[in-house]
Scaffold this active site. Structure first.
Site, PDB file in Angstrom:
ATOM      1  N   GLY A 283      -4.221  11.826  11.527  1.00  0.00           N
ATOM      2  CA  GLY A 283      -4.505  11.392  10.166  1.00  0.00           C
ATOM      3  C   GLY A 283      -3.856  10.055   9.869  1.00  0.00           C
ATOM      4  O   GLY A 283      -2.706   9.819  10.251  1.00  0.00           O
TER       5      GLY A 283
ATOM      6  N   LYS B 160     -15.121   8.697   5.477  1.00  0.00           N
ATOM      7  CA  LYS B 160     -15.574   9.515   4.357  1.00  0.00           C
ATOM      8  C   LYS B 160     -16.182   8.667   3.239  1.00  0.00           C
ATOM      9  O   LYS B 160     -15.772   7.530   3.011  1.00  0.00           O
ATOM     10  CB  LYS B 160     -14.402  10.334   3.798  1.00  0.00           C
ATOM     11  CG  LYS B 160     -13.648  11.122   4.864  1.00  0.00           C
ATOM     12  CD  LYS B 160     -12.450  11.844   4.283  1.00  0.00           C
ATOM     13  CE  LYS B 160     -11.586  12.409   5.390  1.00  0.00           C
ATOM     14  NZ  LYS B 160     -10.703  11.405   6.002  1.00  0.00           N
TER      15      LYS B 160
ATOM     16  N   HIS C 136     -16.419  12.989   0.704  1.00  0.00           N
ATOM     17  CA  HIS C 136     -15.010  13.185   0.379  1.00  0.00           C
ATOM     18  C   HIS C 136     -14.813  14.235  -0.718  1.00  0.00           C
ATOM     19  O   HIS C 136     -13.783  14.906  -0.773  1.00  0.00           O
ATOM     20  CB  HIS C 136     -14.411  11.848  -0.078  1.00  0.00           C
ATOM     21  CG  HIS C 136     -12.978  11.673   0.316  1.00  0.00           C
ATOM     22  ND1 HIS C 136     -12.431  10.441   0.594  1.00  0.00           N
ATOM     23  CD2 HIS C 136     -11.979  12.550   0.479  1.00  0.00           C
ATOM     24  CE1 HIS C 136     -11.154  10.582   0.904  1.00  0.00           C
ATOM     25  NE2 HIS C 136     -10.852  11.853   0.827  1.00  0.00           N
TER      26      HIS C 136
ATOM     27  N   TYR D  35      -6.616  19.363   6.569  1.00  0.00           N
ATOM     28  CA  TYR D  35      -5.751  18.230   6.216  1.00  0.00           C
ATOM     29  C   TYR D  35      -4.532  18.765   5.483  1.00  0.00           C
ATOM     30  O   TYR D  35      -4.489  19.932   5.086  1.00  0.00           O
ATOM     31  CB  TYR D  35      -6.495  17.172   5.404  1.00  0.00           C
ATOM     32  CG  TYR D  35      -6.897  17.508   3.989  1.00  0.00           C
ATOM     33  CD1 TYR D  35      -5.964  17.539   2.947  1.00  0.00           C
ATOM     34  CD2 TYR D  35      -8.231  17.742   3.651  1.00  0.00           C
ATOM     35  CE1 TYR D  35      -6.320  17.814   1.637  1.00  0.00           C
ATOM     36  CE2 TYR D  35      -8.613  18.017   2.350  1.00  0.00           C
ATOM     37  CZ  TYR D  35      -7.654  18.056   1.346  1.00  0.00           C
ATOM     38  OH  TYR D  35      -8.017  18.332   0.037  1.00  0.00           O
TER      39      TYR D  35
ATOM     40  N   GLY E   2       1.886  20.240   4.901  1.00  0.00           N
ATOM     41  CA  GLY E   2       2.293  20.047   3.519  1.00  0.00           C
ATOM     42  C   GLY E   2       2.174  18.567   3.181  1.00  0.00           C
ATOM     43  O   GLY E   2       1.989  17.729   4.061  1.00  0.00           O
TER      44      GLY E   2
ATOM     45  N   LYS F  93      -0.471  14.111  10.749  1.00  0.00           N
ATOM     46  CA  LYS F  93      -0.262  12.761  10.217  1.00  0.00           C
ATOM     47  C   LYS F  93       1.201  12.372  10.304  1.00  0.00           C
ATOM     48  O   LYS F  93       2.078  13.091   9.820  1.00  0.00           O
ATOM     49  CB  LYS F  93      -0.736  12.699   8.759  1.00  0.00           C
ATOM     50  CG  LYS F  93      -0.676  11.315   8.153  1.00  0.00           C
ATOM     51  CD  LYS F  93      -1.201  11.330   6.735  1.00  0.00           C
ATOM     52  CE  LYS F  93      -0.286  12.109   5.816  1.00  0.00           C
ATOM     53  NZ  LYS F  93      -0.739  12.115   4.434  1.00  0.00           N
TER      54      LYS F  93
ATOM     55  N   GLU G 168       6.881   7.105  15.574  1.00  0.00           N
ATOM     56  CA  GLU G 168       6.501   7.213  16.991  1.00  0.00           C
ATOM     57  C   GLU G 168       6.951   8.529  17.613  1.00  0.00           C
ATOM     58  O   GLU G 168       6.182   9.202  18.307  1.00  0.00           O
ATOM     59  CB  GLU G 168       7.085   6.040  17.785  1.00  0.00           C
ATOM     60  CG  GLU G 168       6.703   6.064  19.259  1.00  0.00           C
ATOM     61  CD  GLU G 168       7.112   4.806  20.003  1.00  0.00           C
ATOM     62  OE1 GLU G 168       6.840   4.738  21.223  1.00  0.00           O
ATOM     63  OE2 GLU G 168       7.691   3.896  19.371  1.00  0.00           O
TER      64      GLU G 168
ATOM     65  N   ARG H 109       7.539  11.448  16.245  1.00  0.00           N
ATOM     66  CA  ARG H 109       6.788  12.600  15.754  1.00  0.00           C
ATOM     67  C   ARG H 109       5.347  12.581  16.249  1.00  0.00           C
ATOM     68  O   ARG H 109       4.759  13.628  16.521  1.00  0.00           O
ATOM     69  CB  ARG H 109       6.817  12.635  14.217  1.00  0.00           C
ATOM     70  CG  ARG H 109       8.196  12.943  13.655  1.00  0.00           C
ATOM     71  CD  ARG H 109       8.100  13.439  12.220  1.00  0.00           C
ATOM     72  NE  ARG H 109       9.417  13.554  11.620  1.00  0.00           N
ATOM     73  CZ  ARG H 109       9.921  12.689  10.745  1.00  0.00           C
ATOM     74  NH1 ARG H 109       9.210  11.632  10.381  1.00  0.00           N
ATOM     75  NH2 ARG H 109      11.107  12.872  10.245  1.00  0.00           N
TER      76      ARG H 109
ATOM     77  N   LYS I 112       4.242  11.442  19.106  1.00  0.00           N
ATOM     78  CA  LYS I 112       4.270  11.932  20.486  1.00  0.00           C
ATOM     79  C   LYS I 112       4.616  13.413  20.538  1.00  0.00           C
ATOM     80  O   LYS I 112       4.054  14.177  21.327  1.00  0.00           O
ATOM     81  CB  LYS I 112       5.275  11.115  21.305  1.00  0.00           C
ATOM     82  CG  LYS I 112       4.863   9.657  21.494  1.00  0.00           C
ATOM     83  CD  LYS I 112       5.910   8.881  22.263  1.00  0.00           C
ATOM     84  CE  LYS I 112       5.456   7.444  22.503  1.00  0.00           C
ATOM     85  NZ  LYS I 112       6.496   6.647  23.214  1.00  0.00           N
TER      86      LYS I 112
END
Length: 308
Positions: free
Chosen positions: A33, A95, A128, A201, A205, A255, A259, A261, A263
């Site tokens: 995301g 979207k 959307h 999505y 949280g 999302k 870097e 997180r 990976k």
């Protein structure tokens, strides 16, 4: 609760695992995301998307409303040019925003996205927010998108589309907020019964999105159940939440612009939750919606008033 779709050992080891859509195309089950709050510099979207592709992400999710498609497109093209991927390796979603819902503007919106991306087509074009699908069908016929789908539709709105006389292409997916506090079990079962893929999505949280989210709502990743499972599996709470979705047969968007997180999220394929732990996570459902879209409550197509 949503019916299970357990992943095989072979699937767990594949960074490219996909789900077949009803129109014959395939969507990678783990997506990246790209939305970020306005205070985040747009160039961060380029940096993060490059890192995501290098880490193994092949499903990239953006939107005209995110105002970052030039930056995301630059990242995709640079990874194509340096040989990391080919265009056909990337599954790109954009979207249609509410200001382009008039039929004559639907294709215009997509063409604007393609111009910013500097790509010839997108893989998935979503509405959307609930409205008519007919003008979207023309975009598919024109070759500007391979698949069309919807976002934030409830069961009643999906049935209205599916029962529409003369429907040419049914939506291949429904992208909705979905996480352990809002597991969308009934909607997931309905979508599976109609061969519509549920895409999650806000899967971790959305507390950081101050523009949209009530800051008094509980923080999902601080939940003690997720914390204890993270220790049990030697993973992070985020990975537990992502893995939960994959084992339910949900395509999930992860999302992060960090870097480490980005990976780390690819580790979701390296372990599997037990059926007992899946049931425990089912029990966390509180029907808490972080993205309530309160500004649209007066709209006749507002989707969140129904049970699901």
């Amino acid at each position: 609760m949503g019916r299970r779709s357990p992943l095989s050992v072979e699937a767990m080891n594949s960074k490219q695992q996909t789900v077949r859509l009803s129109d014959g195309h395939f969507i990678p089950i783990l997506g990246f995301g790209t939305y970020a709050p306005q205070e985040v510099p747009k160039r961060k979207a380029t940096e993060a998307t490059k890192i995501a592709i290098e880490a193994g992400f092949r499903h990239i999710d953006s939107a005209a409303m995110y105002q970052n498609e030039e930056e995301v497109g630059l990242a995709i093209r640079s990874k194509i040019e340096d040989g990391t991927v080919k265009r056909e390796d990337i599954f790109y979603t954009t979207k249609l925003w509410v200001t382009f819902h008039r039929p004559e503007l639907v294709q215009v919106c997509l063409e604007q996205s393609l111009k910013k991306l500097q790509l010839e087509y997108v893989d998935l074009y979503l509405i959307h927010f609930p409205t008519s699908l007919m003008a979207m069908e023309k975009c598919k016929d024109a070759g500007l998108t391979k698949s069309i789908g919807v976002s934030n539709f409830n069961r009643r709105q999906l049935e209205k589309i599916l029962n529409k006389p003369g429907l040419k292409y049914k939506p291949v997916c429904n992208q909705v907020e979905c996480h352990p506090y809002l597991n969308q079990g009934k909607l997931l079962d309905f979508c599976k019964s109609k061969d519509i893929v549920l895409v999650a999505y806000s899967a971790l949280g959305s507390h950081r999105e101050k523009q949209w989210v009530d800051q008094t709502s509980p923080i999902l990743l601080d939940d003690p159940v997720l914390g204890s499972m993270a220790k049990k599996y030697k993973r992070t709470p985020a990975l537990i939440a992502l893995r939960y979705q994959l084992q339910r047969g949900v395509v999930v968007l992860a999302k992060s612009f960090t870097e480490q997180r980005i990976k780390e999220n690819m580790q979701v394929f390296e372990f599997q939750l037990t059926p007992e732990d899946m049931n425990v996570l089912d029990g966390l459902n509180k029907n808490i919606r972080y993205i309530a879209a309160s500004d649209f409550k007066g709209h006749p197509d507002f989707p969140f008033g129904d049970e699901y």
